[in-house]
Scaffold this motif. Structure first.
Motif, mmCIF file in Angstrom:
data_model
loop_
_atom_site.group_PDB
_atom_site.id
_atom_site.type_symbol
_atom_site.label_atom_id
_atom_site.label_comp_id
_atom_site.label_asym_id
_atom_site.label_seq_id
_atom_site.Cartn_x
_atom_site.Cartn_y
_atom_site.Cartn_z
ATOM 1 N N GLN B 182 9.055 -11.068 -0.997
ATOM 2 C CA GLN B 182 8.079 -12.028 -0.514
ATOM 3 C C GLN B 182 8.785 -13.333 -0.106
ATOM 4 O OE1 GLN B 182 4.515 -11.687 0.070
ATOM 5 N NE2 GLN B 182 5.362 -13.390 1.217
ATOM 6 N N PHE B 183 9.901 -13.606 -0.758
ATOM 7 C CA PHE B 183 10.684 -14.798 -0.409
ATOM 8 C C PHE B 183 11.586 -14.502 0.783
ATOM 9 C CE2 PHE B 183 12.606 -12.444 -3.928
ATOM 10 C CZ PHE B 183 13.831 -12.108 -3.394
ATOM 11 N N HIS B 184 12.246 -15.553 1.231
ATOM 12 C CA HIS B 184 13.167 -15.412 2.360
ATOM 13 C C HIS B 184 14.601 -15.447 1.848
ATOM 14 C CE1 HIS B 184 10.317 -15.726 5.714
ATOM 15 N NE2 HIS B 184 9.588 -16.418 4.859
ATOM 16 N N PRO B 185 15.235 -14.290 1.657
ATOM 17 C CA PRO B 185 16.624 -14.318 1.168
ATOM 18 C C PRO B 185 17.537 -15.060 2.140
ATOM 19 C CG PRO B 185 16.003 -12.084 1.847
ATOM 20 C CD PRO B 185 14.762 -12.913 1.878
ATOM 21 N N GLU B 186 17.215 -14.999 3.410
ATOM 22 C CA GLU B 186 18.074 -15.644 4.417
ATOM 23 C C GLU B 186 17.979 -17.168 4.369
ATOM 24 O OE1 GLU B 186 15.183 -14.316 4.930
ATOM 25 O OE2 GLU B 186 14.083 -15.331 6.533
ATOM 26 N N LYS B 187 17.015 -17.679 3.581
ATOM 27 C CA LYS B 187 16.851 -19.132 3.468
ATOM 28 C C LYS B 187 17.005 -19.575 2.023
ATOM 29 C CE LYS B 187 16.453 -20.375 7.537
ATOM 30 N NZ LYS B 187 17.338 -21.412 8.090
ATOM 31 N N SER B 188 17.509 -18.695 1.168
ATOM 32 C CA SER B 188 17.568 -18.997 -0.260
ATOM 33 C C SER B 188 18.982 -19.285 -0.741
ATOM 34 C CB SER B 188 16.958 -17.844 -1.068
ATOM 35 O OG SER B 188 15.583 -17.704 -0.768
ATOM 36 N N GLY B 189 19.763 -19.936 0.109
ATOM 37 C CA GLY B 189 21.104 -20.349 -0.286
ATOM 38 C C GLY B 189 21.959 -19.163 -0.724
ATOM 39 N N LYS B 190 22.892 -19.441 -1.643
ATOM 40 C CA LYS B 190 23.848 -18.409 -2.078
ATOM 41 C C LYS B 190 23.156 -17.237 -2.758
ATOM 42 C CE LYS B 190 27.838 -21.348 -2.724
ATOM 43 N NZ LYS B 190 28.303 -22.364 -3.665
ATOM 44 N N THR B 191 22.129 -17.532 -3.556
ATOM 45 C CA THR B 191 21.435 -16.464 -4.276
ATOM 46 C C THR B 191 20.815 -15.480 -3.292
ATOM 47 O OG1 THR B 191 20.773 -18.290 -5.687
ATOM 48 C CG2 THR B 191 19.936 -16.135 -6.268
ATOM 49 N N GLY B 192 20.244 -16.014 -2.234
ATOM 50 C CA GLY B 192 19.625 -15.168 -1.220
ATOM 51 C C GLY B 192 20.654 -14.304 -0.507
ATOM 52 N N LEU B 193 21.809 -14.917 -0.217
ATOM 53 C CA LEU B 193 22.865 -14.160 0.457
ATOM 54 C C LEU B 193 23.379 -13.039 -0.454
ATOM 55 C CD1 LEU B 193 24.892 -16.998 2.285
ATOM 56 C CD2 LEU B 193 23.137 -15.504 3.240
ATOM 57 N N THR B 194 23.430 -13.309 -1.768
ATOM 58 C CA THR B 194 23.844 -12.268 -2.719
ATOM 59 C C THR B 194 22.883 -11.081 -2.650
ATOM 60 O OG1 THR B 194 24.748 -13.942 -4.191
ATOM 61 C CG2 THR B 194 24.308 -11.791 -5.174
ATOM 62 N N LEU B 195 21.591 -11.379 -2.599
ATOM 63 C CA LEU B 195 20.608 -10.297 -2.535
ATOM 64 C C LEU B 195 20.760 -9.483 -1.240
ATOM 65 C CD1 LEU B 195 17.190 -10.103 -3.966
ATOM 66 C CD2 LEU B 195 17.320 -9.597 -1.541
ATOM 67 N N LEU B 196 20.987 -10.185 -0.136
ATOM 68 C CA LEU B 196 21.197 -9.475 1.135
ATOM 69 C C LEU B 196 22.438 -8.584 1.059
ATOM 70 C CD1 LEU B 196 20.396 -12.166 3.871
ATOM 71 C CD2 LEU B 196 19.112 -10.082 3.405
ATOM 72 N N GLN B 197 23.473 -9.126 0.416
ATOM 73 C CA GLN B 197 24.702 -8.345 0.255
ATOM 74 C C GLN B 197 24.445 -7.098 -0.592
ATOM 75 O OE1 GLN B 197 27.425 -11.333 -0.979
ATOM 76 N NE2 GLN B 197 28.988 -10.707 0.491
ATOM 77 N N ASN B 198 23.662 -7.260 -1.654
ATOM 78 C CA ASN B 198 23.328 -6.108 -2.500
ATOM 79 C C ASN B 198 22.579 -5.041 -1.708
ATOM 80 O OD1 ASN B 198 24.478 -7.390 -4.673
ATOM 81 N ND2 ASN B 198 22.531 -8.094 -5.554
ATOM 82 N N PHE B 199 21.674 -5.499 -0.846
ATOM 83 C CA PHE B 199 20.951 -4.545 -0.005
ATOM 84 C C PHE B 199 21.934 -3.790 0.903
ATOM 85 C CE2 PHE B 199 18.991 -3.650 4.162
ATOM 86 C CZ PHE B 199 18.081 -2.677 3.768
ATOM 87 N N MET B 200 22.867 -4.552 1.467
ATOM 88 C CA MET B 200 23.841 -3.939 2.378
ATOM 89 C C MET B 200 24.710 -2.913 1.649
ATOM 90 S SD MET B 200 23.098 -4.998 5.226
ATOM 91 C CE MET B 200 21.874 -6.216 5.676
ATOM 92 N N LYS B 201 25.090 -3.234 0.410
ATOM 93 C CA LYS B 201 25.914 -2.292 -0.377
ATOM 94 C C LYS B 201 25.199 -0.949 -0.504
ATOM 95 C CE LYS B 201 28.488 -5.546 -3.201
ATOM 96 N NZ LYS B 201 28.236 -6.372 -4.404
ATOM 97 N N GLY B 202 23.891 -1.043 -0.683
ATOM 98 C CA GLY B 202 23.115 0.184 -0.824
ATOM 99 C C GLY B 202 22.986 0.972 0.452
ATOM 100 N N THR B 203 23.445 0.415 1.560
ATOM 101 C CA THR B 203 23.282 1.116 2.849
ATOM 102 C C THR B 203 24.547 1.875 3.233
ATOM 103 O OG1 THR B 203 24.133 -0.672 4.248
ATOM 104 C CG2 THR B 203 21.800 -0.772 3.633
ATOM 105 N N GLN B 204 25.594 1.715 2.394
ATOM 106 C CA GLN B 204 26.872 2.332 2.809
ATOM 107 C C GLN B 204 27.020 3.762 2.306
ATOM 108 O OE1 GLN B 204 29.277 -0.785 1.328
ATOM 109 N NE2 GLN B 204 29.070 -1.989 3.197
#
Lengths: 256, 204
Positions: B182-204
């Protein structure tokens, strides 16, 4: 719990930040993108860009600055100054702004708020309201960079603008702006009492206690300052530590 | 390649900027062929549910998204992109994609709506095991929210993170290959970027 936001404001003219030039820590002093990057790293919850001469010089805002900023930060930022049409709003949002603030353009043409809100959602439409006290319990709306008295009652205009679709109000006290004598708590309280959208208090921040006052007595959702932060008089992390010690909910951006 | 779904709405630019910072290759596209060939998809979104669904349908992306998710492709829905995955939204009385069971309703208790700003996410421990999506993210970390409506999933077990704004709502859900915030990870500073990275890890 939702936190209170601390927002540095970058007042720009012709692509340069005008209030921050002497802050020695900025390597590229006055470059808005560099300053935005530093604030992004140092605890700012959001950034506000205001092109303070766009209206009076009747020119469009600098989209390139907005694009470069958006590429370099990962916190929200709003942009305002000289916005006249839905097309202006569209260009800024597409350049990477999260929100767009309107002041003179909205006073002259209130339907701009409703049209922009319908098109892009009220969460990204900010009413920027510059107010000056004209008599006890009465503040008027000033436009054109604070030069022109519109004659409108600021509290009434805040209400009307939110009815039209503004999702947030950036409320600046012209009386307090630059004085460092504290926010206009009375004005802030009058507006927060009248509307149901978040209010960002602006103008007059001089010390940490001013933030505490405007959050507690003024019910502001966020507080904005420019020179106080730019000149290094106060760091955002020190301010947040202080607010946390006073039980104000903040986003922790520092190590204990 | 990550497909960023372009449906003529929302803040695709800020999600794209965040991916650039993480050095993740992406393509912004509304083309079903391009999207079907992506190794993961992101449905961003700011705006109203009615307009969002209308735009997806006009571009025939509603069926495409359902198919891609059925095929098990990692999928991230952000804000409106989360809400549209559910069956129905109270906003504009909109029938949504119906991929997740449940509905979307408006905040009732807080005076200030929309919720704009940073709020905490409490990580649920219902499965005795933290979801990988929150690797490296502390409990009660702050994320950036901008919304008036929130999702009520029928199945509580999909809820990985909860946030309180007058009422408690699901701010992060994971169901099989779907992650939705519901939040915007792309606008949530470092914590948000970490979450996006975690999502990406799951795509490999």
């Amino acid at each position: 719990m939702k936190t209170k936001r601390i927002i540095p404001c970058l007042d720009m003219t012709e692509g340069k930040v005008v209030k921050g030039i002497q802050f020695v820590n900025f390597r590229d002093a006055g470059d808005p993108v560099q300053m935005a990057k530093i604030y992004n790293e140092s605890g700012a919850d959001e950034l506000v860009f205001l092109d303070i001469t766009a209206t009076t010089q009747n020119r469009p805002i600098l989209l390139e600055v907005v694009r470069n900023t958006a590429r370099n930060i990962s916190i929200p930022f709003s942009v305002g100054g000289g916005i006249r049409s839905v097309e202006d709003v569209r260009q800024l949002l597409f350049a990477g702004a999260d929100k767009v603030s309107m002041n003179t353009g909205a006073v002259q043409n209130p339907t701009l708020i409703s049209e922009a809100a319908r098109e892009f959602g009220n969460q990204c439409i900010v009413l920027s309201l510059d107010a000056r006290k004209v008599r006890p319990d009465r503040w008027n709306v000033f436009t054109d960079g604070g030069l022109k008295d519109s004659g409108m009652n600021a509290v009434e205009w805040a209400k009307q603008a939110t009815t039209l679709g503004a999702g947030e109000i950036l409320l600046t006290s012209i009386d307090q702006d630059g004085t460092k004598k504290g926010f206009d708590v009375e004005l802030t309280r009058a507006v927060t009492h009248a509307v149901t959208v978040p209010v960002i208090a602006s103008g007059g921040a001089g010390k940490m206690e001013d933030f505490f006052d405007v959050f507690t007595k003024g019910n502001a959702d966020a507080a904005l300052a420019a020179s106080l932060f730019h000149f290094g008089d106060l760091t955002i992390n020190d301010l947040k530590k202080y607010l946390e010690s006073k039980n104000i909910p903040i986003r922790k951006t520092y190590e204990k | 390649m990550i497909g960023l779904i372009d449906y003529g709405i929302g803040n695709i630019g800020s999600v794209a900027n965040a991916l650039t910072k993480l050095e993740i290759a992406y393509e912004i596209s509304g083309d079903p062929v391009v999207l079907s060939n992506s190794r993961a998809l992101i449905l961003p979104g700011v705006g109203a549910a009615g307009a969002g669904m209308k735009n997806l349908k006009e571009r025939k992306l509603d069926a495409v998204i359902k198919k891609i998710i059925e095929n098990g492709v990692p999928f991230l829905g952000i804000c409106l992109g989360m809400q549209l995955l559910f069956e129905w939204s109270d906003e504009d009385n909109t029938n949504c994609l119906g991929i997740l069971k449940g509905k979307v309703v408006k905040f009732k208790k807080e005076k200030n709506i929309p919720q704009i700003g940073w709020n905490e996410m409490k990580i649920s421990n219902m499965k005795d095991q933290r979801s990988k999506i929150v690797d490296g993210i502390a409990d009660n970390s702050n994320f950036y929210f901008v919304h008036s409506y929130y999702c009520i999933p029928e199945d509580d077990s999909v809820v990985v993170g909860e946030t309180e704004y007058g009422e408690t709502f699901a701010s992060l859900i994971v169901q099989k290959n779907i992650v939705a915030t519901q939040f915007h990870p792309e606008k949530s500073g470092k914590t948000g970027l970490t979450l996006l990275q975690n999502f990406m890890k799951g795509t490999q």
